[in-house]
Enzyme design. Sequence first.
Site, PDB file in Angstrom:
ATOM      1  CB  CYS A 241      75.202  56.620  -3.938  1.00 10.39           C
ATOM      2  SG  CYS A 241      75.078  54.862  -4.055  1.00 10.39           S
TER       3      CYS A 241
ATOM      4  CG  ASP B 247      72.520  53.695  -1.437  1.00  6.24           C
ATOM      5  OD1 ASP B 247      72.183  54.481  -0.550  1.00  6.24           O
ATOM      6  OD2 ASP B 247      72.283  53.854  -2.628  1.00  6.24           O
TER       7      ASP B 247
ATOM      8  CB  CYS C 286      75.081  49.468  -8.047  1.00  2.91           C
ATOM      9  SG  CYS C 286      74.664  51.187  -8.324  1.00  2.91           S
TER      10      CYS C 286
END
Lengths: 169, 387
Positions: free
Chosen positions: A33, A35, A102
């Site tokens: 994503c 990040d 994540c």
Amino acid sequence: MYSKTVMDHFKKPRNVGTIENADAIGEVGNPLCGDMMTIYLKIEDERITDIKFQTFGCGAAIAVSSMLTEMAKGKTIEEAKKITNKDVAEALEGLPKNKLHCSNLGADALQVAIKDYEDQKAGKPRQERQQAEKHEHAEKDVCYCPYCDSEVGEGEAFCKSCKNALVHL
Amino acid sequence: MNIINFDHLSANPILPEVQEAMIDVIRNNYGNPSSQHSLGDAAATALEAARDSVSALINCPVSKEIVFTSGGTESVNHAIKGVAFAKADKGKHIITSNIEHNAVIRSLKRLKLFDYNVTSVSVDKYGMVDPAEIEAAIKDDTILISIMHSNNEIGTIQPIKEIGEIAKARKVLFHSDAVDSVGVVPVDVQELGVDLLSFASNPFYGPAGVGGLYIKRGTAIWPMFDGGVQENNKRAGTENMIGIVGMGKAAEFAKRDMEKRIAHSKMLKEKFLRELPDYLDEYIINGHPEKSLPNHISISLKYIEGESVVLMLDEEGIAVSTRSACAAGALRASHVLLSIGHEFADAQGTMVITFGMENTEEDVERFLAVLKETVVSLREISPLYKK
Ligand code: FES
């Protein structure tokens, strides 16, 4: 959707910030994503005496960063090397399936920071910030068929298991 | 805690009068409109009354042109695939835009598996489609143009009337996905010159799970469901009377109160945008400054990520929506935000605020104060923020 522990670390993240004159810095970007996360280490006698983080990412990414810093603080370099994504996810009482990646962000940033420390010790010139060259866990990030839930590869036109046409966005 | 809902795009409360009408169907009018006896008659009467109300809302000349569906997604699928199948012998080329809803994008992607080809026109930085680009994309085998009326992510309202004129002159069918517009802003199918128009009931305070498709008389279209002869042979299956009656009632109120609702939303939107600079810096307001939904604000907050904004605001009892990749099931940046030229990082911090009738000025004030705290604390965590 998130566990109590995740929400607790998200709401009250521990060890936020930067360390001036840090002994090591690790920065990674999330391949899925986009990040990112940065870890700062203060190291004395091969032990992490202080650790701080900054994260640009979702609730899970922030909780992962916070939990990771708690887990690494006070550990020796050798001990800290053993912290895996899975350990962090477990300490957070699990993450939703689509948020497991994540947790890579956290442990990877720590490993990159440790590598930065070891490179310096070995006398290699220090880069301003270490970049993870390749995301080690990228190949483990899988998609799931929306019809039968089995694993499918990125870009595949049909699900091998249920033969449904896959519409990739 | 009382939740302040600034996410009316996701869910609207159902009007009390609509609830009453729906309960009345459950209690007193459970008949099947297809039956020949009086139970059926009563249901058929209610069904046609609902069709009349919905038809009046979009100024449809003949109420029979409305087909009730299970919502916007079904309407869009029906319009696109139904026309594609019916016109396959005429051609297999379809024109759309880069910022459509997934119902449109994925319907078209599926059609590609059956050798249809799609031209997707780009949008400008406001998310606006250029009708000239659509005209230029028309080929001999173009059978359908599908352009949304308003965009759910950035609120921009498209020049549908101009595109309608082009479609008519070039004899190409024209569908508009008006799910976020119908009942919110005036939508007149005759004025717009559309052949097909998709809409749903929840955006105007009716129940979710029910919607409609306007199909102009004479339009070549296949049904999506095969079975009985309900909905003029266009959608088989016993009607969802509870939902349909609710939608009909909601349509009456939407038509009656539209101006009042627009004025209320506009007042809140203007207040928010006017006062925002007192609370925040470094943000981008997305969408067209004038041609946009009156109840809709899309804002990209720099250096932070949207899902964490939503979670933090939720802790304070405020509901908003985000277009961050992290919040999307597929973990991809929003195609709409990338299409209007956003950097990935800016797209990540995008929040969508949609006002509703029950929101007050005090709600907006509280929101601004809480938003400031949220943004400050998330920026403190962010490695991108250097101040
Ligand atoms: S950081 Fe993007 S999903 Fe977690």
